[in-house]
Design a protein around this motif. Structure first.
Motif, short mmCIF file in Angstrom:
data_model
loop_
_atom_site.label_atom_id
_atom_site.label_comp_id
_atom_site.label_asym_id
_atom_site.label_seq_id
_atom_site.Cartn_x
_atom_site.Cartn_y
_atom_site.Cartn_z
N MET B 75 -10.11 6.94 3.63
CA MET B 75 -8.91 6.32 4.18
C MET B 75 -8.33 7.16 5.32
SD MET B 75 -8.72 3.50 2.77
CE MET B 75 -7.15 2.84 3.30
N TYR B 76 -8.37 8.48 5.14
CA TYR B 76 -7.86 9.35 6.21
C TYR B 76 -8.73 9.22 7.45
CZ TYR B 76 -4.07 11.72 3.87
OH TYR B 76 -2.87 11.99 3.27
N GLU B 77 -10.02 8.94 7.24
CA GLU B 77 -10.92 8.78 8.37
C GLU B 77 -10.65 7.45 9.07
OE1 GLU B 77 -15.08 8.89 7.17
OE2 GLU B 77 -15.48 7.55 8.86
N VAL B 78 -10.38 6.43 8.28
CA VAL B 78 -10.24 5.08 8.83
C VAL B 78 -8.89 4.86 9.50
CG1 VAL B 78 -9.93 2.68 8.09
CG2 VAL B 78 -11.88 3.97 7.27
N THR B 79 -7.83 5.40 8.90
CA THR B 79 -6.50 5.01 9.34
C THR B 79 -6.14 5.60 10.71
OG1 THR B 79 -4.17 4.99 8.76
CG2 THR B 79 -5.40 6.95 8.15
N PRO B 80 -5.52 4.79 11.55
CA PRO B 80 -5.04 5.32 12.82
C PRO B 80 -3.71 6.06 12.66
CG PRO B 80 -4.69 2.97 12.72
CD PRO B 80 -5.32 3.35 11.43
N VAL B 81 -3.02 5.81 11.54
CA VAL B 81 -1.72 6.45 11.31
C VAL B 81 -1.81 7.24 10.02
CG1 VAL B 81 0.73 6.05 10.97
CG2 VAL B 81 -0.59 4.51 12.41
N LYS B 82 -1.84 8.56 10.15
CA LYS B 82 -2.06 9.42 8.99
C LYS B 82 -0.94 9.26 7.96
CE LYS B 82 -2.73 14.31 7.93
NZ LYS B 82 -1.43 14.53 7.33
N GLN B 83 0.27 9.09 8.48
CA GLN B 83 1.44 9.01 7.62
C GLN B 83 1.32 7.92 6.56
OE1 GLN B 83 4.95 8.44 9.88
NE2 GLN B 83 6.15 9.79 8.57
N LEU B 84 0.64 6.85 6.94
CA LEU B 84 0.49 5.72 6.04
C LEU B 84 -0.20 6.14 4.74
CD1 LEU B 84 0.70 2.57 5.88
CD2 LEU B 84 -1.66 2.55 6.64
N ILE B 85 -1.29 6.89 4.88
CA ILE B 85 -2.02 7.33 3.70
C ILE B 85 -1.26 8.45 3.01
CG2 ILE B 85 -4.28 8.09 2.86
CD1 ILE B 85 -4.24 5.38 4.24
N ASP B 86 -0.54 9.26 3.81
CA ASP B 86 0.26 10.33 3.23
C ASP B 86 1.20 9.80 2.16
OD1 ASP B 86 -0.86 12.27 4.67
OD2 ASP B 86 0.77 12.54 6.11
N ILE B 87 1.78 8.64 2.43
CA ILE B 87 2.74 8.07 1.47
C ILE B 87 2.08 7.95 0.10
CG2 ILE B 87 4.05 6.00 0.85
CD1 ILE B 87 4.46 5.52 3.81
N MET B 88 0.84 7.52 0.10
CA MET B 88 0.16 7.34 -1.18
C MET B 88 -0.33 8.67 -1.76
SD MET B 88 0.42 4.19 -1.83
CE MET B 88 -0.83 3.59 -2.97
N SER B 89 -0.77 9.57 -0.90
CA SER B 89 -1.37 10.79 -1.46
C SER B 89 -0.30 11.82 -1.83
CB SER B 89 -2.38 11.39 -0.48
OG SER B 89 -1.75 11.72 0.72
N LEU B 90 0.92 11.59 -1.40
CA LEU B 90 2.02 12.47 -1.80
C LEU B 90 2.11 12.59 -3.32
CD1 LEU B 90 5.13 11.70 0.38
CD2 LEU B 90 4.02 13.88 0.03
N ARG B 91 1.77 11.48 -3.99
CA ARG B 91 1.87 11.49 -5.44
C ARG B 91 1.03 12.60 -6.05
NH1 ARG B 91 -0.18 5.99 -6.99
NH2 ARG B 91 -1.46 6.48 -5.22
N TYR B 92 -0.12 12.88 -5.41
CA TYR B 92 -0.99 13.92 -5.95
C TYR B 92 -0.45 15.30 -5.62
CZ TYR B 92 -3.84 9.92 -6.80
OH TYR B 92 -4.27 8.71 -7.25
N ASP B 93 0.24 15.41 -4.48
CA ASP B 93 0.89 16.68 -4.16
C ASP B 93 1.88 17.04 -5.24
OD1 ASP B 93 -0.26 17.47 -1.78
OD2 ASP B 93 0.95 16.08 -0.62
N TYR B 94 2.72 16.06 -5.57
CA TYR B 94 3.75 16.36 -6.55
C TYR B 94 3.15 16.63 -7.93
CZ TYR B 94 7.61 15.69 -3.38
OH TYR B 94 8.49 15.86 -2.36
N HIS B 95 2.07 15.94 -8.22
CA HIS B 95 1.37 16.24 -9.48
C HIS B 95 0.92 17.70 -9.47
CE1 HIS B 95 -1.53 16.06 -12.75
NE2 HIS B 95 -2.38 16.62 -11.93
N ASN B 96 0.32 18.11 -8.36
CA ASN B 96 -0.17 19.49 -8.26
C ASN B 96 0.97 20.49 -8.36
OD1 ASN B 96 -2.75 18.61 -8.02
ND2 ASN B 96 -2.79 18.68 -5.79
#
Lengths: 165, 333, 216
Positions: B75-96
């Motif tokens: 998804m990070y490779e495909v997306t033209p806007v990184k922030q979009l995927i960041d919204i979803m992957s933030l959940r794993y940051d907070y888990h970590n």
């Protein structure tokens, strides 16, 4: 030579050329944009499924026609005012304005419809991705937009040919 | 923002969407005679690339973890806007962050619980948290960590680590979505928050906790106001459903309350809220431009992973097929 | 049956007789103890069986809930949620004397008595409600689980004690007592024989003495 004199002497030719220029430029921009959109969508598809290159090409070409229509209109205008193939006819100011106005339908409709058609064709890429057997329907959807470009082209041609120099 | 920038990503995802595991295949997995048989069906899907790594069906978690990692890097490779995927992957940051804070307080390494798909790589995150150096963090994340630590050191209650960080996580996600300015994504988050709050409220009721506690665990930023929850803690489940009959959630509330009165369990609501989100996401099936299909694919994929986990756990423990099917989430395709 | 290796003297006979009566009394007492232990043991086994069934059933149900929780949450999320417990439970072990067997008595205390939510150490956003159910069940089974441990250990200890007592009873019944009996009998026989020998000898001496007198 003041501005009024300049306009009365060359104004007609100026307007006619402006019309011809717009007829090529605007649909050209539109087509380039449209083809670009489809191309982007197609390259996304090809990344995952390179076998569909041929089909994507058909979709990509569709928004290109407007540019061609604009080009044809320009040629007609240019031959009418004698820049193409001859002896440079004197164009009166009023006739110049007529020609300019006559070029507008294809210039504007070509521009807009090419972009819309590009979007439709790009959306059609999704059909190609999911159900390649229905690809032709995507082509038809995109072709529907073509209608209005054709109407604009016909209108422009009728107008140009009807103008008495 | 220009919706056309997503065109290439979308047509690529449309191809990938055809490779999602459809419901019929899931049904075949459920009806397979053993966990090994179910695994074999996965062989026909995108998961086959990870299957070589494992020897037994019991190791299915490895496959799911690898697939999750693959999806996020894709998804990070495909997306033209990184922030979009960041919204979803933030959940794993907070888990970590939660894992690392807990590891620190327990003084035991918990590295095996880290999930390396967040916006900050786990190795970096470890170093940052060890040195209490949050300069590279987003201000919200930084505030979240600092406030959590203060709160925890105050009353030594580990539950506060989770609760606090959950609150900051959604705050962070919402602020990212607002920056992005995409209505579809903001609404997606709002619905998620509402559904989580409703579920939380049911659970708090069941645990007989007080209003003060409810106030700390209700997330901000949903469509439903915090007061709606605060005022209805003492209502019966039935009344609550009636009270919310003006919202979109009435239907799922009604069905879950019915089930709750029968079984005393909230899992129906959990399933239905996942399905609700899926229904919302499915709208993007017909969008050819804009960021929606990206979010949809990511959600579809995460749901698929969840479903496979449900099936594999069920199969390995010989749970009846109906029981598995009952819990299976709505699929995207 | 082997007899003890002792000198067949009258003194030995008295000590053996004393030992014999002690052994008999001990045997009777131990036999009584064994019977009582058996009675209690059987009661306890019954209780144990019932408890075990109940606990197994509840644990099974809790495990099933847990399973479903682990199905809807990833392992990492699940473990993160429960790795840091909020509540501490202290366990107090005392002993109780049943028929000279020291059996354990366990008592546990929650640190946060009265707060029903204290068994859930996690947040709500990323966890499944199924986990709540599993933990609740698990928590509710704890008192019974401890009782089961108590009863099971008691049974074990009592079984050991019964075994020991039985061995003692058997030793008394089949070894010590018959041996003593045999030895007493032997000594008695030996003493009797000595007596008889003495009498014969005396009779012989008497007749010899009479013969001598006649000859003079």
């Amino acid at each position: 030579m003041n501005l009024v004199e300049f306009m009365t002497n060359y104004g007609g030719l100026l307007m006619a050329l402006l019309g011809a220029a717009l007829a090529t430029a605007l649909p050209g921009i539109g087509s380039a944009k449209g083809v670009g959109i489809v191309g982007e969508a197609a390259s996304g598809l090809i990344t995952e499924d390179p076998d569909k290159f041929g089909q994507t090409l058909i979709l990509q070409v569709i928004p290109g026609t407007q540019g061609f229509y604009g080009f044809v209109t320009s040629l007609i205008i240019l031959s009418k005012i004698g820049i193409l193939g001859g002896s440079g006819i004197e164009v009166s100011v009023s006739a110049g304005f007529y020609i300019f106005l006559a070029s507008l339908p294809i210039a504007l409709a070509g521009w807009g419809s090419a972009i819309s058609q590009g979007k439709t064709a790009a959306a059609g890429i999704s059909i190609l991705a999911k159900k390649p057997e229905h690809m032709f329907k995507a082509v038809l959807f995109a072709a529907m937009v073509e209608t209005y470009a054709v109407i604009a082209l016909v209108t422009s041609i009728i107008m140009i040919t009807g103008i008495q120099l | 923002m220009d919706k056309l920038i997503y065109t290439q990503a979308i047509s690529r995802l449309k191809v990938l969407e055809t490779r999602l595991i459809e419901r019929t295949k899931m049904d075949r997995m459920i009806d397979a005679s053993s966990a090994e048989e179910a695994m074999k069906i996965l062989q026909e899907s995108e998961y086959s690339i990870h299957l070589g790594k494992i020897k037994r069906a019991e190791e299915y978690e490895v496959v799911l973890k690898d697939e999750l990692k693959r999806i996020y890097s894709l998804m990070y490779e495909v997306t033209p806007v990184k922030q979009l995927i960041d919204i979803m992957s933030l959940r794993y940051d907070y888990h970590n962050i939660k894992v690392l804070l807990k590891a620190k307080e327990l003084k035991t390494p918990l590295d095996h619980l880290l999930i390396d798909v967040g916006t900050i790589p786990t190795e970096k995150m470890k170093v940052y948290l060890e040195n209490e150096d949050y300069t590279d963090f987003n201000p919200i994340m930084r505030e979240g960590i600092e406030k959590t630590l203060i709160r925890y050191r105050n009353d030594l209650d580990p539950q506060m680590i989770d609760i606090n960080l959950d609150a900051y996580m959604y705050k962070h996600m919402v602020s990212q979505a607002d920056e992005l300015g995409e209505g579809f994504i903001s609404k997606f988050l709002k619905i998620s928050i509402d559904l989580i709050n409703l579920k939380t409220m049911f659970r708090v009721k069941k645990q007989n906790k007080e209003k003060d506690f409810l106030e700390t665990v209700i997330l901000q930023g949903g469509i439903l106001d915090k007061d709606v929850f605060m005022n209805s803690l003492n209502d019966s489940m039935d009344n609550l459903a009636q009270k919310l009959s003006y919202t979109d959630y009435y239907n799922i509330l009604r069905l879950s309350v019915e089930d709750y009165l029968k079984t005393g369990k909230i899992n129906t609501f959990e399933k239905l809220s996942d399905d609700f989100i899926m229904e919302y996401i499915k709208k993007s099936k017909f969008m050819s431009f804009g960021p929606e299909p990206l979010l949809a694919y990511l959600t579809a994929k995460e749901t698929e992973i969840k479903n496979i986990r449900i099936i594999m756990v069920g199969k390995l423990n010989k749970v009846a097929p109906e029981s598995i099917r009952e819990r299976l989430r709505e699929t995207y395709v | 049956m082997a007899k003890l290796n002792v000198n067949p003297t009258r003194m030995e006979l008295t000590t053996l007789k004393k030992r014999f009566s002690t052994a008999k009394r001990g045997h009777k007492l131990l036999k009584d103890k064994q019977d009582e232990l058996m009675r209690r043991f059987i009661d306890m086994i019954k209780e144990n069986n019932e408890l075990r069934k109940a606990v197994e059933e509840e644990l099974g149900a809790s495990f099933k809930d847990f399973l479903m929780a682990s199905a809807v949450m990833s392992t990492e999320y699940l473990e993160e949620s429960i790795i840091f417990p909020k509540e501490r439970i202290s366990l107090d072990v005392k002993t109780k004397n049943i028929m000279s067997v020291n059996v354990p008595v366990m008592e546990f205390k929650r640190e946060m008595e009265g707060d029903e939510g204290s068994i859930y150490p996690y947040g709500f956003a990323n966890t499944s409600a199924e986990l709540d159910g599993a933990l609740e069940r698990l928590y509710n089974v704890l008192p019974k689980l401890l009782m089961l441990a108590e009863v099971e250990k008691s049974c074990q200890l009592m079984a050991d004690e019964i075994e020991k007592t039985r061995r003692r009873v058997n030793a008394l019944e089949y070894m010590t007592i018959p041996q003593l009996q045999e030895t007493i009998k032997y000594i008695k026989m030996k003493l009797d024989e000595n007596e008889r020998g003495n009498i014969t000898r005396l009779m012989k001496i008497k007749s010899m003495m009479q013969e001598q007198e006649q000859n003079q």
